[in-house]
Write a protein that holds these residues in place. Structure first.
Motif, PDB file in Angstrom:
ATOM      1  N   PRO A 197     129.109 110.245 -21.121  1.00 15.71           N
ATOM      2  CA  PRO A 197     127.852 111.000 -21.067  1.00 15.71           C
ATOM      3  C   PRO A 197     126.794 110.287 -20.230  1.00 15.71           C
ATOM      4  O   PRO A 197     126.560 109.078 -20.389  1.00 15.71           O
ATOM      5  CB  PRO A 197     127.432 111.093 -22.533  1.00 15.71           C
ATOM      6  N   GLU A 200     123.912 108.620 -22.204  1.00 17.65           N
ATOM      7  CA  GLU A 200     124.247 107.324 -22.819  1.00 17.65           C
ATOM      8  C   GLU A 200     124.149 106.196 -21.797  1.00 17.65           C
ATOM      9  O   GLU A 200     123.658 105.103 -22.113  1.00 17.65           O
ATOM     10  CB  GLU A 200     125.643 107.380 -23.420  1.00 17.65           C
ATOM     11  N   VAL A 209     120.400 105.512 -21.188  1.00 16.15           N
ATOM     12  CA  VAL A 209     119.773 104.858 -22.347  1.00 16.15           C
ATOM     13  C   VAL A 209     120.186 103.390 -22.403  1.00 16.15           C
ATOM     14  O   VAL A 209     119.370 102.501 -22.716  1.00 16.15           O
ATOM     15  CB  VAL A 209     120.141 105.599 -23.646  1.00 16.15           C
ATOM     16  N   ALA A 210     121.432 103.112 -22.060  1.00 18.28           N
ATOM     17  CA  ALA A 210     121.912 101.729 -22.056  1.00 18.28           C
ATOM     18  C   ALA A 210     121.266 100.904 -20.945  1.00 18.28           C
ATOM     19  O   ALA A 210     121.309  99.668 -20.977  1.00 18.28           O
ATOM     20  CB  ALA A 210     123.433 101.706 -21.902  1.00 18.28           C
TER      21      ALA A 210
END
Length: 342
Positions: A219, A222, A225-226
């Protein structure tokens, strides 16, 4: 002159055509190179319905002034000068009304799209003098063919970028996505991500200084965000339902998404999320005259990353094979140019 003519959908032929003559307010340009645009490829395959048999296409071009109409002689242009041209032409009667937003003129004509205008896949092209933009002779001349796609990206970025935006995502690492990376840099954005499925295009975008993401590896949200969180602004240079969904999901609440890719004529949207999370989805098409001039100034700088955008050159006689290969998705990472002269 030699011209690359769309003989029929899916076939170009090199033909001999009469050299054009400029009218009083026009300039004759001896074409050096013309870039192959994604819209040209879709015209070649018949997908967009905007190119027609018998047409001479081409709008990403650079060359030398070969002749000046009588009214063009006082505009600071001279013979053999290196120039490009803005293919979005509006009537002089619309100039004041649409100043700064020339692309909105309902009476505009786009050289390379309008079937009745012989365009730049030829040894010579005639354009209005007011649309000619000089470039430095010291610059590698092929760079001039990159001004037009960069102008598309500059306009798209300016449609949505706010002064406070610091993190940006570009979806699609093809020529317009690559140009969007440079356009974001032009506007002062340092943190730029590119989502692209093709490894060669990811590598090219990485060389431009972007952080590249493979959307098939997991995704997209994800991955962002990481690496610090969602982005402030997204440029979708693909334009299909899946990429628009990714763009909206990857952008912060209240952020902006620009749709510049035209991969699909219709999209499915999560309308409630668009409303309740207050993201804005904005369209972008071509550019203003100022966008084009600013793109030309950047290209004229000869910045080292500009060379990364060009994958290869072909001759007019090899152009049909190049179009066929590009339409099949041959893995070319950047821009393909058709060389007509030095």
């Amino acid at each position: 002159m030699l011209a690359l003519v769309l003989h029929e959908i899916g076939e170009f032929r090199v033909e001999e055509r009469e050299d054009p003559t400029p009218a009083a307010d026009e300039v004759l340009i001896r074409v050096s190179v013309t870039g192959i645009c994604g819209s040209d490829i879709h015209g070649y395959t018949g997908e967009n319905g905007r190119r027609f048999p018998g047409q001479i296409m081409g709008h990403e071009s650079v060359g030398h002034v070969a002749a000046l109409g009588a009214e063009a002689e006082g505009l600071g242009l001279h013979l053999d000068q290196v120039v490009t041209f803005n293919p979005v032409v509006i009537p002089t009667t619309d100039a004041d009304t649409f100043a700064g937003r020339e692309q909105h003129s309902p009476n505009k004509t786009v050289i390379g799209v309008a079937p009745h205008i012989p365009a730049a896949f030829a040894e010579y092209v005639v354009v209005p003098a007011r649309n000619v933009v000089p470039l430095p002779a010291t610059m590698p001349i092929e760079y001039g063919a990159l001004v037009e796609p960069l102008a598309v990206a500059v306009h798209a970025v300016r449609r949505v970028l706010r002064r406070t935006d610091e993190r940006a995502l570009v979806i699609g690492g093809g020529p317009i996505g690559q140009s969007a990376v440079l356009a974001l840099r032009m506007e002062g954005v340092d943190t730029i991500f590119v989502s692209e499925v093709d490894p060669a295009r990811r590598a090219l975008c990485a060389r431009l200084g972007a952080t590249v993401l493979n959307p098939t590896a997991g995704p997209l949200v994800e991955a962002l965000v990481a690496d610090g969180g969602l982005v402030d602004v997204t440029i979708d240079a693909v334009g299909i339902t899946l990429t628009v969904a990714d763009a909206l999901n990857a952008t912060k609440f209240g952020g902006n998404v620009c749709l510049v890719g035209m991969g699909s004529p219709k999209l499915d949207l999560e309308a409630f999320r668009l409303s309740t999370e207050e993201r804005s989805l904005v369209g972008s098409f071509t550019y203003s005259a100022q966008d084009f001039t600013d793109a030309a100034a950047y290209i004229a700088s000869g910045a080292p990353e500009i060379a990364e955008l060009i994958s290869r050159e072909v001759t007019p006689h090899d152009a049909d094979a190049a179009f066929a290969a590009l339409s099949r998705g041959d893995g070319t990472a950047g821009k393909v140019l058709v060389r007509f002269s030095s």
